[in-house]
Motif scaffolding. Structure first.
Motif, mmCIF file in Angstrom:
data_model
loop_
_atom_site.group_PDB
_atom_site.id
_atom_site.type_symbol
_atom_site.label_atom_id
_atom_site.label_comp_id
_atom_site.label_asym_id
_atom_site.label_seq_id
_atom_site.Cartn_x
_atom_site.Cartn_y
_atom_site.Cartn_z
ATOM 1 N N GLY A 1 0.972 -1.238 -0.372
ATOM 2 C CA GLY A 1 -0.094 -0.011 0.194
ATOM 3 C C GLY A 1 1.090 0.793 -0.018
ATOM 4 O O GLY A 1 0.618 2.137 -0.404
ATOM 5 N N ALA A 2 2.124 1.030 0.334
ATOM 6 C CA ALA A 2 3.062 2.218 0.894
ATOM 7 C C ALA A 2 3.779 2.691 -0.741
ATOM 8 O O ALA A 2 3.480 3.418 -1.216
ATOM 9 C CB ALA A 2 3.844 2.206 2.335
ATOM 10 N N ARG A 3 3.693 1.540 -1.592
ATOM 11 C CA ARG A 3 4.123 1.794 -2.707
ATOM 12 C C ARG A 3 3.408 2.424 -3.791
ATOM 13 O O ARG A 3 3.731 2.847 -5.040
ATOM 14 C CB ARG A 3 5.051 -0.213 -3.184
ATOM 15 N N VAL A 4 2.314 2.159 -3.652
ATOM 16 C CA VAL A 4 0.996 2.036 -4.498
ATOM 17 C C VAL A 4 1.064 4.115 -4.085
ATOM 18 O O VAL A 4 0.522 4.960 -4.542
ATOM 19 C CB VAL A 4 -0.201 1.907 -3.744
ATOM 20 N N VAL A 5 0.850 4.671 -2.499
ATOM 21 C CA VAL A 5 0.671 5.549 -2.765
ATOM 22 C C VAL A 5 1.819 6.551 -2.909
ATOM 23 O O VAL A 5 1.886 7.389 -3.259
ATOM 24 C CB VAL A 5 0.537 5.862 -0.738
ATOM 25 N N LEU A 6 3.305 5.973 -3.080
ATOM 26 C CA LEU A 6 4.252 6.857 -2.985
ATOM 27 C C LEU A 6 5.141 6.222 -5.153
ATOM 28 O O LEU A 6 5.646 7.282 -5.363
ATOM 29 C CB LEU A 6 5.457 6.181 -2.118
ATOM 30 N N ASN A 7 3.269 6.222 -5.336
ATOM 31 C CA ASN A 7 3.542 6.006 -7.004
ATOM 32 C C ASN A 7 5.416 4.969 -7.351
ATOM 33 O O ASN A 7 5.733 5.299 -8.145
ATOM 34 C CB ASN A 7 3.654 7.092 -7.487
ATOM 35 N N ARG A 8 4.772 4.046 -6.640
ATOM 36 C CA ARG A 8 6.273 2.858 -7.337
ATOM 37 C C ARG A 8 5.793 1.394 -8.085
ATOM 38 O O ARG A 8 4.643 1.359 -7.773
ATOM 39 C CB ARG A 8 7.067 2.541 -5.690
ATOM 40 N N GLU A 9 6.084 1.026 -8.744
ATOM 41 C CA GLU A 9 6.116 0.227 -9.533
ATOM 42 C C GLU A 9 5.720 -1.357 -8.639
ATOM 43 O O GLU A 9 5.612 -1.250 -8.312
ATOM 44 C CB GLU A 9 6.856 -0.653 -10.369
#
Length: 141
Positions: free
Chosen positions: A16-24
């Motif tokens: 979820g953090a990767r989604v928020v931070l716009n990571r692949e």
């Protein structure tokens, strides 16, 4: 106060953090519009989670809760997207559901901990915690 996570919860929060931070994730970008302050809170939480986090004050709990609110919302949106792209029983949709469900469970527990922290402060001080008390009233690990 130490707030612990299961392995599955950790994986869900990191996703979820990767989604928020716009990571692949999964070979495609899954951007979520988030103000800079929220991104900093999510980055901070991501840097702290490693089996558990220490919540020394109500302010710490509130910052973690705010980051978790954004992560849970992002995972819910991702789950909807996965369902719309295929169907509810498709593997990516099911995986997205479980990530969302685990993160939502963490959010629920952190809200409960916050309520308990505030209740304890009220017992000790006789009043709801103001900003100063929320930052300075310490809960030991």
């Amino acid at each position: 106060m130490i707030f612990t996570f299961t392995f599955e919860e950790l994986q869900a929060l990191r996703a979820g953090a990767r989604v928020v931070l716009n990571r692949e994730i999964g070979g495609r970008s899954t951007a979520v519009a988030a103000p800079p302050e929220v991104r900093v809170r999510v980055e901070t939480l991501l840097g702290q989670i490693d089996g558990g986090i220490s919540l020394h004050t109500v302010a710490d709990q509130r910052r973690a809760r705010a980051a978790l609110d954004v992560i849970v919302d992002a995972l819910l949106a991702r789950m909807h997207e996965e369902i719309d792209l295929s169907h509810p029983a498709a593997e990516p949709a099911v995986a997205a559901y479980f990530e969302y469900a685990h993160a939502r469970s963490v959010l629920h527990r952190i809200r409960e901990i916050g309520d308990e922290m505030v209740a304890l402060i009220e017992v000790v001080t006789g009043a709801q915690p103001d900003d100063l008390v929320a930052e300075t009233f310490e809960f030991p690990d």
